[in-house]
Scaffold this motif. Structure first.
Motif, PDB file in Angstrom:
ATOM      1  N   ILE A 107       0.749  -1.065  -0.024  1.00 44.60           N
ATOM      2  CA  ILE A 107      -0.115  -0.544  -0.119  1.00 44.60           C
ATOM      3  C   ILE A 107       0.737   1.386   0.118  1.00 44.60           C
ATOM      4  N   LEU A 108       1.568   1.205   1.075  1.00 42.10           N
ATOM      5  CA  LEU A 108       2.503   2.434   1.117  1.00 42.10           C
ATOM      6  C   LEU A 108       3.630   2.962  -0.781  1.00 42.10           C
ATOM      7  N   SER A 109       4.052   1.713  -1.332  1.00 47.71           N
ATOM      8  CA  SER A 109       4.555   2.013  -2.423  1.00 47.71           C
ATOM      9  C   SER A 109       3.389   2.613  -3.805  1.00 47.71           C
ATOM     10  N   ARG A 110       2.701   1.961  -3.421  1.00 47.76           N
ATOM     11  CA  ARG A 110       0.930   2.378  -4.619  1.00 47.76           C
ATOM     12  C   ARG A 110       1.267   3.772  -3.809  1.00 47.76           C
ATOM     13  N   ASP A 111       1.397   4.292  -2.652  1.00 45.58           N
ATOM     14  CA  ASP A 111       1.008   5.320  -2.178  1.00 45.58           C
ATOM     15  C   ASP A 111       2.232   6.050  -2.983  1.00 45.58           C
ATOM     16  N   ASN A 112       3.324   5.835  -3.550  1.00 44.70           N
ATOM     17  CA  ASN A 112       4.484   7.017  -3.648  1.00 44.70           C
ATOM     18  C   ASN A 112       5.043   7.094  -2.486  1.00 44.70           C
ATOM     19  N   GLN A 113       5.511   5.583  -1.782  1.00 41.03           N
ATOM     20  CA  GLN A 113       6.166   6.052   0.016  1.00 41.03           C
ATOM     21  C   GLN A 113       7.123   4.845  -0.023  1.00 41.03           C
ATOM     22  N   ALA A 114       7.829   5.099  -1.119  1.00 39.60           N
ATOM     23  CA  ALA A 114       8.456   3.822  -0.712  1.00 39.60           C
ATOM     24  C   ALA A 114       9.629   3.124  -0.358  1.00 39.60           C
ATOM     25  N   PRO A 115      10.045   5.111   0.651  1.00 44.23           N
ATOM     26  CA  PRO A 115      11.403   4.758   1.234  1.00 44.23           C
ATOM     27  C   PRO A 115      10.351   3.829   2.523  1.00 44.23           C
ATOM     28  N   GLN A 116       9.590   4.249   2.923  1.00 48.21           N
ATOM     29  CA  GLN A 116       8.200   3.612   3.977  1.00 48.21           C
ATOM     30  C   GLN A 116       8.155   2.038   3.939  1.00 48.21           C
ATOM     31  N   PHE A 127      11.088 -10.446  -3.261  1.00 49.11           N
ATOM     32  CA  PHE A 127      10.568  -9.943  -4.691  1.00 49.11           C
ATOM     33  C   PHE A 127      10.285  -8.511  -4.492  1.00 49.11           C
ATOM     34  N   ASN A 128       8.801  -8.148  -3.513  1.00 49.27           N
ATOM     35  CA  ASN A 128       8.378  -6.795  -3.561  1.00 49.27           C
ATOM     36  C   ASN A 128       9.930  -5.774  -2.639  1.00 49.27           C
ATOM     37  N   LEU A 159      12.932  -1.108  -4.378  1.00 48.72           N
ATOM     38  CA  LEU A 159      14.458  -0.609  -4.183  1.00 48.72           C
ATOM     39  C   LEU A 159      14.990  -0.264  -5.462  1.00 48.72           C
ATOM     40  N   ARG A 160      14.273  -0.633  -6.316  1.00 45.44           N
ATOM     41  CA  ARG A 160      14.405  -1.119  -7.911  1.00 45.44           C
ATOM     42  C   ARG A 160      14.037  -0.312  -8.451  1.00 45.44           C
ATOM     43  N   SER A 161      13.099   0.452  -8.321  1.00 42.70           N
ATOM     44  CA  SER A 161      11.960   1.861  -8.591  1.00 42.70           C
ATOM     45  C   SER A 161      12.769   3.008  -8.088  1.00 42.70           C
ATOM     46  N   ILE A 162      12.815   2.781  -6.989  1.00 47.54           N
ATOM     47  CA  ILE A 162      14.131   4.547  -6.037  1.00 47.54           C
ATOM     48  C   ILE A 162      15.628   4.197  -6.520  1.00 47.54           C
ATOM     49  N   ALA A 191      18.234  -8.323  -2.725  1.00 45.80           N
ATOM     50  CA  ALA A 191      17.165  -8.356  -2.619  1.00 45.80           C
ATOM     51  C   ALA A 191      16.579  -9.923  -3.769  1.00 45.80           C
ATOM     52  N   PHE A 192      16.854  -9.327  -4.910  1.00 49.08           N
ATOM     53  CA  PHE A 192      16.445 -10.152  -5.818  1.00 49.08           C
ATOM     54  C   PHE A 192      17.797 -11.939  -6.028  1.00 49.08           C
TER      55      PHE A 192
END
Length: 502
Positions: free
Chosen positions: A402-411, A431-432, A437-440, A449-450
């Motif tokens: 949910i946090l990643s979807r809401d543009n809160q990738a670090p959290q 995986f997530n 991490l790749r997204s930022i 991680a992978f």
């Protein structure tokens, strides 16, 4: 149940899990739960020692989930440290994560075959997991070859041998008492041997010793009550039944025996009152046990993909007892799995009304709300679940989504990392974590991680594909090609449609 959503800037494969968590009664055993004191372990890194010390404090407070988290973090620094593995196995056993506990303790034994604690704790865990077959016997024997004076192993080996070789078991217990004469479990197990051999007076004496050394366990008192009743020692029986009921007021058997004993002492009205209470408690417990049995059957059906059968079982359980929060929770999960999420949400809300302190109910409600796109409400429920149980990896994973979807990738990354630290083999969280991490653009951390995900699931093509894309981001074209070739081979073997290269 597994859902898919998109993560901004990453590969569009995110995994989310609904947890089926039937809470079953713990085992009652006569095993000794302690062996030789844990030695103060030596560490090569300050980080491992720091996490070990935190785990020790949490374990002393019986916060086993937190202990698992810290021990896994310590093992990231020193992955082959036997004492860390032993402590992790113990903590997982307390959480009744039997497969993981046994696997970890077997690894500890392989790394440290001369460790008495490793053999002893593997034996205890095997016996707790499957008490009827007594599979821990050989581990206690190995521990005693290494240290013939290991009291815990002497007691547990005697407990396992008692039915087959009472003479040998008695010798083992006498050896244990010669080493540690104030060990209540040794006295208790000796009492059981004496009772089974017909020496009632000797058994009573040993049970009194066990109770005097440790007055809290109920089993010694229950065995003492049965012997006192057989000898018609009613005054003493009353005292022991009252002591049991102080510690467990819902023990209908102790209350029934108390009632009968009071009547024998001519306290008829008081005795009849206890007998009536006993009958009420017994009927209530029998009803609860039947409901739990039906719920368990429903969970088995659900985990086998027989969703409609699960719904039938949970509905049947609720016809018997509308106040079963577990039945409402699992019915809610099953309805969501059957494509009826709104009905599932209503059942999950009923479960929470009946038991607001259930982290699993809040987790499952949050997960079904995610399925229906109600992310704000889902987040609230997942946060409630973590306040109740901060060590539940699936909740951390779903909140991270949910946090990643809401543009809160670090959290989100922090929750994915917590989930994977709590369970290093939790593929979805690893995986997530890599995707987030790749997204930022934390490429090195994403690759790590992978790679961990690939170790956890070496035959999963999605993991190798994600690793390939991330290695390509780093400029490691050779590594990217190797990972892509592996992903393609796995997809062809499974018959899946290959990914297009990007």
């Amino acid at each position: 149940m597994q859902f898919v959503t998109n993560l901004r800037g990453g590969i569009s494969y995110l995994w989310i899990a609904v947890v089926f968590a039937l809470l079953l009664s713990g085992l009652s055993t006569a095993l000794s739960q302690g062996s030789s004191p844990a030695p103060s372990p030596r560490f090569s890194t300050a980080e491992a020692r720091m996490h070990y010390n935190k785990a020790t404090v949490l374990g002393e407070k019986a916060e086993w989930g937190g202990a698992v988290l810290e021990l896994n973090r310590a093992l990231q620094n020193e992955p082959n440290h036997p004492e860390l593995l032993i402590e992790l196995g113990i903590a997982l056993g307390e959480l009744e994560e039997w497969d993981q506990a046994i696997r970890i303790l077997k690894k500890a034994v392989e790394l440290a075959p001369d460790s008495v604690r490793a053999h002893y704790n593997l034996g205890v865990t095997l016996d707790r997991f499957n008490p009827g077959k007594k599979p821990g016997t050989s581990e206690y024997q190995k521990a005693l070859k290494l240290n013939p004076e290991d009291v815990g192993s002497l007691i547990n080996l005697a407990a396992n041998l008692g039915d087959q070789n009472s003479d040998e078991a008695r010798k083992l217990l006498e050896r244990a008492l010669a080493i540690d004469p104030k060990n209540p479990r040794a006295h208790f197990n000796l009492a059981l041997l004496l009772k089974n051999s017909g020496d009632g007076s000797g058994a009573v004496e040993e049970l009194h010793k066990a109770i005097g050394l440790d007055p809290e366990p109920l089993e010694p008192r229950r065995h003492l009550v049965s012997l006192l009743v057989s000898e018609q020692r009613w005054d003493e029986t009353v005292v022991q039944c009252q002591e049991i009921l102080k510690r467990k007021s819902t023990d209908w058997s102790a209350r029934y025996t108390l009632g009968q004993s009071l009547i024998r002492r001519s306290k008829v009205a008081e005795g009849r009152k206890e007998l009536e209470k006993s009958q009420e408690i017994r009927q209530s417990q029998e009803k609860k046990e039947e409901v739990e049995k039906i719920v368990h059957q429903g969970v088995d059906a659900l985990t086998q993909g027989k969703v409609e059968e699960g719904i039938k079982q949970f509905t049947s359980a609720l016809k018997m007892d509308q106040s079963s929060s577990q039945a409402h929770m699992y019915l809610g999960v099953a309805l969501a799995a059957a494509g009826r999420p709104d009905q599932g949400i209503e059942e999950l809300k009923k479960a929470i009304e009946l038991d607001p302190s259930s982290p699993r109910a809040h987790h499952n409600l949050g997960t079904v709300l995610m399925q229906t796109g109600r992310m704000d409400l889902a987040r609230q429920e997942l946060e409630k679940a973590l306040r109740l149980d901060p060590y539940f990896p699936e909740t951390h994973n779903n909140l991270g989504l949910i946090l990643s979807r809401d543009n809160q990738a670090p959290q989100g990354i922090e929750h994915f990392r917590l989930a994977s630290d709590l369970n290093p083999h939790y593929l979805e969280a690893l995986f997530n974590l890599g995707l987030a991490l790749r997204s930022i653009h934390q490429i090195d951390a994403a690759i790590q991680a992978f790679r961990r995900a690939a170790e956890a699931a070496p035959d999963n093509p999605e993991v190798h594909y994600a690793l390939s894309m991330t290695l390509k981001d780093k400029g490691d074209l050779k590594g990217a090609k190797e990972a892509m070739d592996r992903a393609t081979t796995l997809q062809q073997q499974s018959g899946a449609k290959p990914h297009s290269r990007r």
